[in-house]
Design a protein around this motif. Structure first.
Motif, short mmCIF file in Angstrom:
data_model
loop_
_atom_site.label_atom_id
_atom_site.label_comp_id
_atom_site.label_asym_id
_atom_site.label_seq_id
_atom_site.Cartn_x
_atom_site.Cartn_y
_atom_site.Cartn_z
N GLY A 86 83.29 39.22 44.50
CA GLY A 86 83.19 40.66 44.29
C GLY A 86 83.52 41.44 45.55
O GLY A 86 84.22 42.47 45.50
N ALA A 120 85.27 37.52 35.50
CA ALA A 120 86.68 37.77 35.26
C ALA A 120 86.93 39.11 34.59
O ALA A 120 86.17 39.55 33.73
N THR A 121 88.01 39.74 34.99
CA THR A 121 88.48 40.93 34.30
C THR A 121 89.34 40.56 33.11
O THR A 121 89.55 41.38 32.20
N ARG A 122 89.84 39.32 33.10
CA ARG A 122 90.74 38.87 32.04
C ARG A 122 90.79 37.35 32.05
O ARG A 122 90.59 36.73 33.10
N SER A 123 91.04 36.75 30.88
CA SER A 123 91.16 35.30 30.82
C SER A 123 92.54 34.91 30.31
O SER A 123 93.19 35.64 29.56
N GLU A 152 92.57 42.21 40.25
CA GLU A 152 92.05 41.48 39.09
C GLU A 152 91.33 40.21 39.52
O GLU A 152 91.59 39.65 40.59
N SER A 207 97.57 34.90 27.56
CA SER A 207 96.39 35.75 27.62
C SER A 207 95.52 35.48 26.41
O SER A 207 96.01 35.29 25.30
N VAL A 229 87.39 41.34 46.21
CA VAL A 229 88.13 42.26 45.34
C VAL A 229 87.90 43.70 45.76
O VAL A 229 88.82 44.52 45.79
N SER A 277 83.25 33.77 33.12
CA SER A 277 83.70 34.87 32.26
C SER A 277 83.01 36.18 32.61
O SER A 277 83.55 37.27 32.32
N THR A 278 81.82 36.12 33.23
CA THR A 278 81.15 37.36 33.64
C THR A 278 81.82 37.95 34.89
O THR A 278 81.67 39.15 35.16
N THR A 311 92.87 39.86 45.37
CA THR A 311 93.04 39.48 43.97
C THR A 311 92.61 38.02 43.84
O THR A 311 92.79 37.23 44.77
N VAL A 316 91.24 36.84 37.48
CA VAL A 316 91.80 36.22 36.28
C VAL A 316 91.27 34.79 36.16
O VAL A 316 91.40 33.99 37.09
#
Length: 221
Positions: A176, A199-202, A31, A212, A179, A196-197, A184, A33
């Motif tokens: 990139g 991240a897989t999650r915030s 991820e 989350s 990962v 945010s572009t 991670t 995050v």
């Protein structure tokens, strides 16, 4: 899916101040995050806790299977932390810094040199003292050392700060690549449009807790 980070009701006191006050966080392998939230919310403390630099005063947590309560020093070789401070030695040259940190991490000097080339540290800077570098150049040197170490968990505190647009784009590429190679990433940033572009999650950090979240217009405070 392998769990890399697990925090439950984590409390960290800085003096008497609860910098974390019951934070919960789960991060799985692979991820990216994004931690976001207002200044003073606990993002830096959270990252430093995951790096094993702060002890838990309450709650429990593991990082890469290591218990943060009893064995946090065992994390040092598997974690890469890039914070506001670069932890470079100002009176040493760029190359001497690379040699020192490579040796400390068990990394060959040749790997450190290749990492500096990949990150765009110009060869002419090799014999220049770090104290003479610009903020952006220092950031690149610190990033190169991180890349050379190939940590399993990248912890980045405002990593785009001090970099020009080319450097920011390069950092995104490196994350990139990391990962894709099995690492991670947990990063904090106020540059939400860019981060945010990636991240897989915030995760929203506020008042020492972590939740989350979905990024919204008020998140850049």
């Amino acid at each position: 899916m392998t769990t890399v980070v697990e925090l439950r009701e984590a409390v960290v006191l800085l003096g008497r101040f609860p910098a974390l006050s019951g934070a919960d966080l789960d991060v799985d392998e692979g991820e990216i995050v994004l931690l976001h939230g207002p200044n003073g919310a606990g993002k830096t403390t959270l990252l430093r806790t995951l790096a094993g630099l702060h002890r838990l005063d309450a709650g429990r947590g593991t990082v890469l299977g290591v218990d943060l309560g009893s064995a946090r020093r065992a994390l040092r070789g598997a974690i890469g932390l890039l914070g506001h401070r670069t932890h470079l030695y100002d009176d040493l040259t760029v190359l001497d810094n690379a040699r020192f940190w490579a040796a400390a991490a068990g990394v060959a000097e040749a790997d450190a040199r290749r990492a500096m080339e990949r990150v765009g540290v110009e060869p002419r800077l090799a014999d220049v003292a770090v104290e003479r570098l610009s903020a952006g150049q220092r950031r690149r040197v610190a990033l190169a050392i991180l890349v050379a170490r190939r940590p399993r968990l990248w912890l980045l505190d405002e990593p785009h700060a001090g970099l020009d647009d080319t450097g920011r784009d390069l950092l995104d590429e490196l994350l990139g690549e990391a990962v894709a190679a099995g690492a991670t990433v947990v990063l904090s940033s106020h540059e939400l449009d860019r981060a945010s572009t990636l991240a897989t999650r915030s995760v929203l950090v506020s008042g020492g807790t972590a939740t989350s979240s979905t990024l919204g217009s008020d998140d850049a405070a």
